[in-house]
Design a protein around this motif. Structure first.
Motif, PDB file in Angstrom:
ATOM      1  N   LEU A 191     -16.865  23.899   3.971  1.00 29.81           N
ATOM      2  CA  LEU A 191     -18.187  24.555   3.929  1.00 29.81           C
ATOM      3  C   LEU A 191     -19.284  23.544   4.238  1.00 29.81           C
ATOM      4  CD1 LEU A 191     -17.802  26.882   0.791  1.00 29.81           C
ATOM      5  CD2 LEU A 191     -17.753  27.529   3.212  1.00 29.81           C
ATOM      6  N   GLY A 192     -19.134  22.315   3.703  1.00 24.66           N
ATOM      7  CA  GLY A 192     -20.124  21.268   3.967  1.00 24.66           C
ATOM      8  C   GLY A 192     -20.191  20.918   5.446  1.00 24.66           C
ATOM      9  N   THR A 193     -19.030  20.782   6.067  1.00 25.77           N
ATOM     10  CA  THR A 193     -18.996  20.452   7.496  1.00 25.77           C
ATOM     11  C   THR A 193     -19.619  21.564   8.328  1.00 25.77           C
ATOM     12  OG1 THR A 193     -17.033  19.104   7.198  1.00 25.77           O
ATOM     13  CG2 THR A 193     -17.452  19.911   9.423  1.00 25.77           C
TER      14      THR A 193
ATOM     15  N   GLN B  66     -24.806  23.672  11.227  1.00 33.11           N
ATOM     16  CA  GLN B  66     -25.587  24.909  11.219  1.00 33.11           C
ATOM     17  C   GLN B  66     -24.769  26.136  11.605  1.00 33.11           C
ATOM     18  OE1 GLN B  66     -28.554  22.460  13.561  1.00 33.11           O
ATOM     19  NE2 GLN B  66     -29.990  23.870  12.583  1.00 33.11           N
ATOM     20  N   GLY B  67     -23.449  26.077  11.313  1.00 36.77           N
ATOM     21  CA  GLY B  67     -22.618  27.272  11.475  1.00 36.77           C
ATOM     22  C   GLY B  67     -22.908  28.242  10.340  1.00 36.77           C
ATOM     23  N   LYS B  68     -22.653  29.521  10.589  1.00 33.04           N
ATOM     24  CA  LYS B  68     -22.892  30.561   9.576  1.00 33.04           C
ATOM     25  C   LYS B  68     -21.520  31.028   9.085  1.00 33.04           C
ATOM     26  CE  LYS B  68     -24.898  34.310   7.702  1.00 33.04           C
ATOM     27  NZ  LYS B  68     -24.904  34.057   6.287  1.00 33.04           N
ATOM     28  N   VAL B  69     -21.285  30.891   7.781  1.00 33.01           N
ATOM     29  CA  VAL B  69     -19.969  31.206   7.222  1.00 33.01           C
ATOM     30  C   VAL B  69     -19.928  32.637   6.702  1.00 33.01           C
ATOM     31  CG1 VAL B  69     -18.487  30.728   5.230  1.00 33.01           C
ATOM     32  CG2 VAL B  69     -19.324  28.842   6.655  1.00 33.01           C
ATOM     33  N   ILE B  70     -18.856  33.356   7.040  1.00 32.99           N
ATOM     34  CA  ILE B  70     -18.631  34.680   6.443  1.00 32.99           C
ATOM     35  C   ILE B  70     -17.254  34.661   5.773  1.00 32.99           C
ATOM     36  CG2 ILE B  70     -18.268  37.142   6.920  1.00 32.99           C
ATOM     37  CD1 ILE B  70     -20.349  36.994   9.060  1.00 32.99           C
ATOM     38  N   HIS B  71     -17.241  34.987   4.483  1.00 33.98           N
ATOM     39  CA  HIS B  71     -15.983  35.048   3.748  1.00 33.98           C
ATOM     40  C   HIS B  71     -15.288  36.389   4.008  1.00 33.98           C
ATOM     41  CE1 HIS B  71     -16.335  31.465   1.165  1.00 33.98           C
ATOM     42  NE2 HIS B  71     -17.642  31.678   1.233  1.00 33.98           N
TER      43      HIS B  71
ATOM     44  N   THR C 170     -18.266  28.265  -7.925  1.00 36.26           N
ATOM     45  CA  THR C 170     -19.299  28.611  -6.942  1.00 36.26           C
ATOM     46  C   THR C 170     -19.305  27.689  -5.715  1.00 36.26           C
ATOM     47  OG1 THR C 170     -20.823  27.381  -8.352  1.00 36.26           O
ATOM     48  CG2 THR C 170     -20.914  29.771  -8.502  1.00 36.26           C
ATOM     49  N   GLY C 171     -18.824  26.450  -5.877  1.00 35.49           N
ATOM     50  CA  GLY C 171     -18.807  25.509  -4.755  1.00 35.49           C
ATOM     51  C   GLY C 171     -17.904  25.949  -3.619  1.00 35.49           C
ATOM     52  N   PHE C 172     -16.978  26.868  -3.922  1.00 34.25           N
ATOM     53  CA  PHE C 172     -15.990  27.256  -2.914  1.00 34.25           C
ATOM     54  C   PHE C 172     -16.377  28.528  -2.169  1.00 34.25           C
ATOM     55  CE2 PHE C 172     -14.024  24.817  -6.301  1.00 34.25           C
ATOM     56  CZ  PHE C 172     -13.459  23.779  -5.577  1.00 34.25           C
ATOM     57  N   TYR C 173     -17.621  28.932  -2.393  1.00 35.98           N
ATOM     58  CA  TYR C 173     -18.174  30.099  -1.692  1.00 35.98           C
ATOM     59  C   TYR C 173     -19.500  29.702  -1.063  1.00 35.98           C
ATOM     60  CZ  TYR C 173     -14.914  33.223  -4.072  1.00 35.98           C
ATOM     61  OH  TYR C 173     -13.784  33.845  -4.520  1.00 35.98           O
ATOM     62  N   ALA C 174     -19.753  30.221   0.114  1.00 39.50           N
ATOM     63  CA  ALA C 174     -21.047  29.981   0.757  1.00 39.50           C
ATOM     64  C   ALA C 174     -22.074  30.997   0.305  1.00 39.50           C
ATOM     65  CB  ALA C 174     -20.894  30.052   2.281  1.00 39.50           C
ATOM     66  N   ASP C 175     -21.625  32.012  -0.436  1.00 41.72           N
ATOM     67  CA  ASP C 175     -22.523  33.133  -0.708  1.00 41.72           C
ATOM     68  C   ASP C 175     -22.814  33.347  -2.192  1.00 41.72           C
ATOM     69  OD1 ASP C 175     -20.040  33.979  -1.482  1.00 41.72           O
ATOM     70  OD2 ASP C 175     -19.840  35.530   0.052  1.00 41.72           O
TER      71      ASP C 175
END
Lengths: 434, 434
Positions: free
Chosen positions: B143-145, B150-155, B371-376
């Motif tokens: 997620l950090g990388t 500036q990629g957008k992450v979707i779970h 919470t660290g393992f989710y971008a949302d």
């Protein structure tokens, strides 16, 4: 002659539309492309920048590092700090003190070679389109990094004292008046790669004053500063201003490059961002390498080793200068570096170093053509000659072969007129002459 | 209570306006922030992901690597290939064959840990705003990388068989209908960090079929695949489709992380870009580390060592599961990983793992909040428990302390009602329950 079919090679890569825009700046470096040829044993390579590390105390090193694995393996082979090992950062402060730098280990982050340090600095500072000012010519690997973050490079005129401060002022005003940002000025003040130029102390003071006046960050890249031949190490820019200078250091030339350990010394706010960027990029820089270097610095006479390197490279520099004196035709000029690895040569008018390259190879000598060290296509009459790796005898022989290649080219030109299959214009003023 | 003055801390960093936009995604990872506390000797750390490498053959390793320096120092301590050493790339093909992968050394690039492999893959593929699909939950370092480019992450929803293919289809259609691009899907099919979930073989086949149908690149991150406890290694996604999969491998868990050697196996066009990006980022990955690992693979029983790791980690997994069985209150659930390093725990309704963290520390046990393992922002009822580093006895003791902390929190809630100093909403559905 077979013309490569661009449609076919495109069709071969199904991901051709998937790449990020920043990959457009990625290209094979001129230096890398030469490696296959230059590494053939019959060729005298004046092309590579590989240090000669055969005089390191291999037996003592092997025993120290082997012993370290036995006694502390589970620690030195595990994950470590994202900022780098504290003891090594303390030792790095001792190394930097030799060039007048007073620094705290807290303001250092270890990188995977100073190339990665430059990558991290560019990553945290440069938005696409931001301007980076550089010397003329400058390090090809830095141009590659700047390009990969879509930075826009502007070369500033440089003379035998280093980059010209009034040029920095003019370039900055020009950039700012067009609404763009100068993100930093990148300089190699000691024995510039490729030109070998040493920035004078007076010029350093002027550059610092300009940076303060314009509020510009200076990125000082200093791999060669301790490899002086005829004078003591010079005061680093960072020793004159701790607030405007981000300093890049390396063990690649004063010890060995294969460990891939360099460092960045930066003001606290920048440093914090660099550590986060390092964690994101690698989790932590090479841990085992850091302990190995720390052990070398603790147990071996590293200052004595640097003295040995200075004297060894000085002999090689002398062999190169003597060879050029003996073998270059009238109209050729070159720099006389007082340290480092490189001489920058300017061919007589009308010659093209890219074009001469194949002929040089057939005479079993290799160099790096000058165009790679410019972002703007200059350098076609220049070449970088390195004196770091071959023995003095081989270096001298290399200049003899280079002289032959140039003479042959000159003869062809005299017979058939100007030979330039690439069709580039002749008569352009060559960089490095001004 | 002192409220930090944002204006003051801003004024302390004169470069505050100089940073690139991509630094906005840089933040201290939850895992890193915990290190100072978790590393105190009185604390049982179920937080870190550090492997236990104390059983490596240190004497043999020290002697082999020390000998290598003595006999081949000038080569193994110098610059090397940007793609990585050829012999090591051949040996990596043998390692990958254990998970059914047939590959050529030509299609591998060595990275400075697989973290840097992921960084390079993201660098060459992701434009700002591009979408990356990920599992729920997923690796915090990924997620950090993604954020740093500036990629957008979707779970995408994930169950006990792995990521759900219909969710991949739905997310892709949603993204594409909004005119954006899904650049790739990032998955850890074996013993996902943090959930411990193993993707079933049937699910792998379905995912590959979906990737082919939608023409999506899969980035398969596989640090734990050989660390199976109750079953043989599973076929890699890359073994089922060489065209759609970019594979990330690592020696950090099957040997040792401190050398920082991982690799990327990619289709030829992608590989070429990755090598250029690697040269731009580091010139070459750590050379000495590569020779050291190559020597380990040549001279030590590396397969036997992996067997030893499997049995050692299995005992630790068993201790953790036994401890949770004995000490967790009703309403708590957790995964039962068949390999790897991690268990993913879901607290009873109303609990918040961020909030519980301080109480756990006072009971001398540490974990990583979910919470660290989710971008949302999800994951507040979850925690990652790692069983890799402490001994089985300490792990069991850690679960006892964790049980005490939860019981104390529950008692306070029963006495004073819902305790939530941060003001986050209660009663939200917790991820991992669906």
């Amino acid at each position: 002659m077979t013309v490569p079919d661009k449609r076919v090679s495109t069709r071969l890569d199904p991901f051709v539309d998937a790449y990020a825009e920043r990959t457009e700046g990625l290209k094979v470096s001129a230096v890398r492309a030469l490696f296959a040829v230059a590494n053939r044993p019959e060729v005298v390579s004046l092309a590579g920048g590989m240090p000669n590390i055969s005089d390191l105390p291999l037996k003592a090193l092997g025993s120290a590092i082997g012993g370290l694995i036995e006694s502390r393996g589970p620690q030195i082979m595990n994950y470590g700090s994202g900022q780098g090992e504290e003891k090594l950062r303390e030792q790095i402060c001792e190394v930097m003190a030799l060039e007048g730098i007073e620094a705290s280990p807290d303001n250092i982050v270890i990188s995977c070679g100073s190339q990665q340090g430059l990558d991290l600095v560019t990553r945290i500072l440069v938005n696409p389109g931001d301007v980076i000012l550089v010397e003329s010519p400058t390090y090809v690997g830095a141009l590659g990094t700047f390009s990969s973050y879509q930075g826009k490079v502007i070369h500033v005129d440089t003379d035998d004292q280093g980059i010209i401060p009034s040029g920095v002022v003019a370039a900055t005003e020009m950039v700012r008046s067009s609404g763009r940002t100068v993100k930093f000025l990148y300089t190699i003040p000691n024995f510039n790669n490729p030109s070998g130029v040493l920035m004078s102390v007076e010029r350093r003071r002027e550059l610092i004053a300009v940076a303060q006046e314009l509020d510009i960050i200076l990125v000082e890249d200093n791999p060669y500063g301790l490899l002086t031949f005829d004078l003591p190490p010079q005061p680093a820019l960072r020793s004159m201003d701790a607030d405007h200078v981000i300093y890049l250091g390396s063990f690649s030339k004063t010890f060995a490059p294969g460990f891939r350990v360099g460092w960045v010394l930066a003001p606290p706010g920048v440093l914090k961002k660099l550590v986060l960027a390092q964690e994101s990029a690698t989790l932590c820089p090479p841990v085992f390498s850091q302990f190995a270097i720390s052990e070398y610095l603790s147990t071996c006479d590293w200052k004595g080793q640097i003295e040995q390197f200075r004297s060894m490279y000085k002999q090689r520099r002398d062999a190169l200068l003597r060879g050029l004196e003996d073998h270059m035709p009238p109209g050729t000029s070159w720099t006389h570096p007082e340290g480092g690895f490189f001489v920058w040569l300017t061919l007589p008018e009308g010659f093209d170093s890219d074009q001469l390259s194949a002929r040089a190879t057939s005479h079993r000598v290799a160099y790096v053509p000058g165009t790679g060290f410019y972002a703007d296509g200059l350098g076609s009459r220049n070449m970088r000659l390195s004196f770091c790796f071959p023995t003095p005898e081989r270096i001298y022989e290399g200049t003899r072969r280079l002289g032959e290649a140039i003479a042959e080219e000159a003869e062809l030109r005299a017979t058939f007129g100007f030979v330039n299959p690439c069709g580039s214009p002749s008569g352009l003023p060559a960089p490095g002459e001004s």
